[in-house]
Design a protein around this motif. Structure first.
Motif, mmCIF file in Angstrom:
data_model
loop_
_atom_site.group_PDB
_atom_site.id
_atom_site.type_symbol
_atom_site.label_atom_id
_atom_site.label_comp_id
_atom_site.label_asym_id
_atom_site.label_seq_id
_atom_site.Cartn_x
_atom_site.Cartn_y
_atom_site.Cartn_z
ATOM 1 N N THR A 160 16.150 9.627 -7.359
ATOM 2 C CA THR A 160 16.692 10.822 -8.094
ATOM 3 C C THR A 160 15.787 11.989 -7.960
ATOM 4 N N HIS A 161 14.555 11.417 -8.206
ATOM 5 C CA HIS A 161 13.732 12.798 -8.398
ATOM 6 C C HIS A 161 12.865 12.757 -7.143
ATOM 7 N N HIS A 162 13.173 12.346 -6.061
ATOM 8 C CA HIS A 162 12.373 12.338 -4.811
ATOM 9 C C HIS A 162 10.699 12.151 -4.786
ATOM 10 N N GLY A 163 10.400 11.144 -5.745
ATOM 11 C CA GLY A 163 9.127 10.692 -6.186
ATOM 12 C C GLY A 163 8.738 9.552 -5.718
ATOM 13 N N LEU A 164 7.564 9.216 -5.717
ATOM 14 C CA LEU A 164 7.298 7.638 -5.510
ATOM 15 C C LEU A 164 5.612 7.530 -5.722
ATOM 16 N N GLU A 165 5.147 6.385 -5.800
ATOM 17 C CA GLU A 165 3.523 6.223 -5.828
ATOM 18 C C GLU A 165 3.058 5.366 -4.688
ATOM 19 N N ILE A 166 1.850 5.786 -4.273
ATOM 20 C CA ILE A 166 1.233 4.814 -3.244
ATOM 21 C C ILE A 166 0.263 4.059 -4.186
ATOM 22 N N GLY A 167 0.255 2.647 -3.998
ATOM 23 C CA GLY A 167 -0.412 2.092 -4.669
ATOM 24 C C GLY A 167 -0.481 0.438 -4.381
ATOM 25 N N TRP A 168 -0.816 -0.460 -5.282
ATOM 26 C CA TRP A 168 -1.008 -1.682 -4.779
ATOM 27 C C TRP A 168 -1.792 -1.828 -3.606
ATOM 28 N N ALA A 169 -2.788 -1.115 -3.479
ATOM 29 C CA ALA A 169 -3.652 -1.042 -1.992
ATOM 30 C C ALA A 169 -5.065 -2.114 -2.426
ATOM 31 N N TRP A 170 -5.007 -2.852 -1.717
ATOM 32 C CA TRP A 170 -6.365 -3.779 -1.405
ATOM 33 C C TRP A 170 -6.637 -4.059 0.093
ATOM 34 N N ILE A 171 -7.901 -4.018 0.315
ATOM 35 C CA ILE A 171 -8.458 -4.095 1.791
ATOM 36 C C ILE A 171 -9.534 -4.811 1.626
ATOM 37 N N SER A 172 -9.809 -5.595 2.619
ATOM 38 C CA SER A 172 -11.086 -6.765 2.856
ATOM 39 C C SER A 172 -12.389 -5.588 2.645
ATOM 40 N N PRO A 173 -13.159 -5.893 1.873
ATOM 41 C CA PRO A 173 -14.522 -5.072 1.884
ATOM 42 C C PRO A 173 -15.212 -5.102 3.195
ATOM 43 N N ALA A 174 -14.899 -5.667 4.113
ATOM 44 C CA ALA A 174 -15.599 -5.479 5.502
ATOM 45 C C ALA A 174 -15.026 -4.389 6.130
ATOM 46 N N TYR A 175 -13.888 -3.795 5.522
ATOM 47 C CA TYR A 175 -13.433 -2.562 6.177
ATOM 48 C C TYR A 175 -13.387 -1.046 5.262
ATOM 49 N N TRP A 176 -14.128 -1.497 4.084
ATOM 50 C CA TRP A 176 -14.160 -0.438 3.285
ATOM 51 C C TRP A 176 -15.192 0.730 3.970
ATOM 52 N N SER A 177 -15.023 1.927 3.604
ATOM 53 C CA SER A 177 -15.872 3.120 4.075
ATOM 54 C C SER A 177 -15.789 3.306 5.565
ATOM 55 N N LYS A 178 -14.489 2.600 6.148
ATOM 56 C CA LYS A 178 -14.350 2.915 7.333
ATOM 57 C C LYS A 178 -12.929 3.683 7.731
#
Length: 186
Positions: free
Chosen positions: A79-97
């Motif tokens: 109704t409000h044309h909004g959303l959130e991006i979340g529940w994100a998790w990534i293997s630490p081997a790929y952090w800072s990439k």
């Protein structure tokens, strides 16, 4: 990196990468020690998808076609044309990439350009400075702080930082992300 709809087919890969305590430090879930616990997370995400409150994706490494994490549209408000991006998790081997940035970029681009979103929100635990910097690096605006926003499973009172990107900002945000991606690739 590729995003694809999350399914049970991603269970084996995600169960292997989910065992890192660092992933779960600021999430309200214990570190999954067994495949069954990751299966429960996938089942929950898919049930929320059926209810229309979440749209989960697996983050796939192009090099070996394995799932290395997840990210979702949550708090979907048609109704409000909004959303959130979340529940994100990534293997630490790929952090800072750049994986989190690229995943968020793809979801923002789809939400603004295909779904007609006018607002995309992000939130993170006040203690999670890494996540705050990543969200700020996307070009999101910090909107405020919700003190004692949630009671976590261990009883800790979480304070959350909220951010957003609105449709009017999207062209500049998109250009900035794309320029950084080109410079880091070259």
């Amino acid at each position: 990196m590729v995003l694809e709809p999350l399914t049970e087919a991603h269970l084996s890969d995600l169960a292997k990468v989910a065992r890192h305590d660092d992933i779960w430090t600021y999430l309200d879930e214990a570190t999954p020690e067994a495949e069954q616990e990751v299966d429960s997370l996938i089942t929950e995400a898919l049930q929320e998808q059926e209810q229309g409150s979440r749209l989960p994706f697996a983050i796939i490494n192009r090099d070996d076609a394995r799932a290395i994490g997840t990210i979702s549209y949550i708090d979907i408000q048609p109704t409000h044309h909004g959303l959130e991006i979340g529940w994100a998790w990534i293997s630490p081997a790929y952090w800072s990439k750049g994986i989190a940035r690229e995943s968020s970029y793809l979801l923002m681009r789809h939400a603004f350009e295909d779904l007609g979103a006018v607002r995309i929100a992000f939130k993170t635990d006040s203690r999670n400075v890494r996540s705050q910097r990543a969200i700020e690096g996307l070009g999101a605006t910090r909107e405020g702080v919700f003190r004692n926003h949630r009671i976590l499973r261990d009883g800790f009172l979480r304070t959350s930082h909220f951010y957003s990107v609105i449709a009017d900002e999207w062209p500049a945000v998109r250009a900035s992300i794309e320029a950084r991606s080109r410079s880091s690739a070259g």
